[in-house]
Motif scaffolding. Structure first.
Motif, short mmCIF file in Angstrom:
data_model
loop_
_atom_site.label_atom_id
_atom_site.label_comp_id
_atom_site.label_asym_id
_atom_site.label_seq_id
_atom_site.Cartn_x
_atom_site.Cartn_y
_atom_site.Cartn_z
N HIS A 191 17.30 -16.78 -0.68
CA HIS A 191 16.53 -17.33 0.44
C HIS A 191 15.07 -16.91 0.34
O HIS A 191 14.15 -17.74 0.45
N LEU A 192 14.84 -15.61 0.10
CA LEU A 192 13.47 -15.11 -0.03
C LEU A 192 12.86 -15.50 -1.37
O LEU A 192 11.67 -15.75 -1.47
N GLY A 193 13.71 -15.56 -2.41
CA GLY A 193 13.21 -15.97 -3.71
C GLY A 193 12.64 -17.37 -3.70
O GLY A 193 11.68 -17.67 -4.42
N SER A 194 13.21 -18.26 -2.88
CA SER A 194 12.69 -19.62 -2.80
C SER A 194 11.28 -19.66 -2.22
O SER A 194 10.57 -20.66 -2.37
N LEU A 195 10.89 -18.58 -1.55
CA LEU A 195 9.55 -18.48 -0.98
C LEU A 195 8.60 -17.70 -1.88
O LEU A 195 7.42 -17.53 -1.55
N GLY A 196 9.11 -17.19 -3.00
CA GLY A 196 8.25 -16.47 -3.94
C GLY A 196 8.48 -14.98 -4.00
O GLY A 196 7.72 -14.27 -4.67
N ALA A 197 9.51 -14.47 -3.32
CA ALA A 197 9.79 -13.04 -3.39
C ALA A 197 10.14 -12.63 -4.82
O ALA A 197 10.79 -13.39 -5.55
N VAL A 198 9.71 -11.44 -5.20
CA VAL A 198 9.99 -10.90 -6.52
C VAL A 198 10.54 -9.49 -6.36
O VAL A 198 10.58 -8.94 -5.25
N THR A 199 10.95 -8.88 -7.46
CA THR A 199 11.40 -7.50 -7.43
C THR A 199 10.47 -6.65 -8.29
O THR A 199 9.95 -7.11 -9.31
N ILE A 200 10.28 -5.40 -7.86
CA ILE A 200 9.49 -4.44 -8.63
C ILE A 200 10.25 -3.13 -8.66
O ILE A 200 11.09 -2.85 -7.80
N GLY A 201 9.99 -2.32 -9.66
CA GLY A 201 10.64 -1.02 -9.78
C GLY A 201 10.17 -0.05 -8.71
O GLY A 201 9.11 -0.24 -8.09
N ARG A 202 10.95 1.01 -8.53
CA ARG A 202 10.64 1.97 -7.47
C ARG A 202 9.26 2.62 -7.68
O ARG A 202 8.50 2.77 -6.71
N ALA A 203 8.94 3.01 -8.89
CA ALA A 203 7.66 3.67 -9.12
C ALA A 203 6.50 2.75 -8.78
O ALA A 203 5.50 3.18 -8.17
N ASP A 204 6.61 1.49 -9.15
CA ASP A 204 5.58 0.50 -8.83
C ASP A 204 5.48 0.32 -7.32
O ASP A 204 4.38 0.26 -6.75
N TYR A 205 6.65 0.23 -6.66
CA TYR A 205 6.65 0.07 -5.20
C TYR A 205 5.94 1.25 -4.53
O TYR A 205 5.10 1.06 -3.64
N LEU A 206 6.27 2.47 -4.93
CA LEU A 206 5.68 3.65 -4.28
C LEU A 206 4.18 3.72 -4.53
O LEU A 206 3.42 4.16 -3.65
N ALA A 207 3.73 3.27 -5.71
CA ALA A 207 2.29 3.25 -5.97
C ALA A 207 1.60 2.23 -5.08
O ALA A 207 0.53 2.50 -4.51
N GLN A 208 2.20 1.03 -4.95
CA GLN A 208 1.61 0.02 -4.07
C GLN A 208 1.64 0.47 -2.62
O GLN A 208 0.72 0.19 -1.84
N LEU A 209 2.71 1.17 -2.23
CA LEU A 209 2.82 1.68 -0.86
C LEU A 209 1.69 2.65 -0.55
O LEU A 209 1.07 2.58 0.53
N ALA A 210 1.42 3.57 -1.47
CA ALA A 210 0.36 4.55 -1.24
C ALA A 210 -0.98 3.87 -1.03
O ALA A 210 -1.77 4.27 -0.15
N ASP A 211 -1.25 2.82 -1.80
CA ASP A 211 -2.50 2.08 -1.62
C ASP A 211 -2.51 1.34 -0.28
O ASP A 211 -3.50 1.34 0.45
N ALA A 212 -1.38 0.71 0.05
CA ALA A 212 -1.33 -0.12 1.27
C ALA A 212 -1.48 0.71 2.53
O ALA A 212 -2.08 0.25 3.51
N LEU A 213 -0.96 1.92 2.54
CA LEU A 213 -1.02 2.73 3.75
C LEU A 213 -2.45 3.05 4.16
O LEU A 213 -2.73 3.38 5.32
N ASP A 214 -3.38 2.94 3.20
CA ASP A 214 -4.81 3.15 3.52
C ASP A 214 -5.46 1.89 4.06
O ASP A 214 -6.63 1.92 4.47
N GLY A 215 -4.74 0.77 4.08
CA GLY A 215 -5.31 -0.48 4.55
C GLY A 215 -5.33 -0.60 6.06
O GLY A 215 -4.79 0.25 6.78
N ALA A 216 -5.91 -1.68 6.53
CA ALA A 216 -6.02 -1.93 7.97
C ALA A 216 -4.86 -2.82 8.41
O ALA A 216 -4.46 -3.73 7.70
N PRO A 217 -4.29 -2.56 9.60
CA PRO A 217 -3.20 -3.41 10.09
C PRO A 217 -3.64 -4.85 10.31
O PRO A 217 -4.79 -5.13 10.61
N ALA A 218 -2.69 -5.77 10.15
CA ALA A 218 -2.97 -7.19 10.38
C ALA A 218 -2.47 -7.65 11.74
O ALA A 218 -2.83 -8.73 12.19
N PHE A 219 -1.64 -6.83 12.41
CA PHE A 219 -0.96 -7.26 13.64
C PHE A 219 -1.44 -6.51 14.87
O PHE A 219 -0.73 -6.48 15.86
#
Length: 221
Positions: A191-219
């Motif tokens: 269902h999500l794949g049809s919208l473009g969802a992908v998978t990434i490894g845990r290390a990549d996810y945690l690196a992206q998470l660390a960067d994102a947490l410094d971002g500004a909220p959208a909501f």
């Protein structure tokens, strides 16, 4: 309003970086008070019951994510976009209740979790996206946002493609916000794949998470 920080967790939550490759359940115990839930999202883990009154903390490996600017909108989906109306944070409790409906296949949201999400919403951390067909709430999703992380928790639909539109609307809002952005969908599904969802490894996810947490909220509301 700016989100209000809840009391901190009394528990030391598991470190997903220490988990074995492919291991999803990385810890058990603790509680699902708002402070624990928020600490978990920021650490890259989320809570689900693994047995009655036994809480598990999960870090899927690989992890499902959506790149907000890369969401796929098919030609047929555009017809539904014109039919439905989308709102933000108008019916948070109704969206969570629909997602928590015990009659749904794979239902996992307990009453205690529902209360915790409601508190996180009241504090400004949890948000809902509603999809309407006229006056009827026909779909939606909710999730928790911290900085540039939006952790999508659950979605529902009562009409064709309504949950897909909720995902598209969420991604669009995230894509328009400045700074690093991570749309976490936990597990990849067709269902999500049809919208473009992908998978990434845990290390990549945690690196992206660390960067994102410094971002500004959208909501922010």
């Amino acid at each position: 309003m700016n989100p209000v920080e809840p009391p901190p967790s009394r528990f030391l939550l598991p470190d997903p970086a220490a988990a074995a490759p492919g291991q999803e359940l990385v810890g058990v115990g603790g509680d699902i008070k708002p402070g624990s839930m928020l600490t978990g999202y920021r650490a890259g883990v989320f809570a689900m019951e693994v047995a009655p009154d036994l809480l598990g903390w999960f870090s899927p490996d690989p992890r499902g994510v959506l790149v907000p600017s890369d969401v796929h909108v098919s030609r047929s989906m555009r017809r539904w976009i014109r039919r439905y109306r989308v709102s933000i944070d108008q019916e948070f409790a109704a969206v969570v209740a629909a997602c928590a409906n015990p009659d749904r296949s794979g239902a996992w949201i307990t009453q205690e979790m529902e209360r915790s999400y409601q508190t996180l919403h009241q504090l400004g951390w949890a948000h809902s996206v509603e999809v309407w067909d006229g006056p009827q709430l026909v779909g939606g999703l909710f999730g928790v946002e911290s900085g540039g992380l939006f952790a999508g928790e659950s979605m529902f639909h009562r009409a064709p493609n309504a949950s897909k539109l909720a995902v598209i609307a969420t991604a669009d809002r995230l894509a328009q916000a400045p700074g690093p952005r991570l749309f976490d969908v936990q597990w990849w599904t067709p269902h999500l794949g049809s919208l473009g969802a992908v998978t990434i490894g845990r290390a990549d996810y945690l690196a992206q998470l660390a960067d994102a947490l410094d971002g500004a909220p959208a909501f922010l509301r």
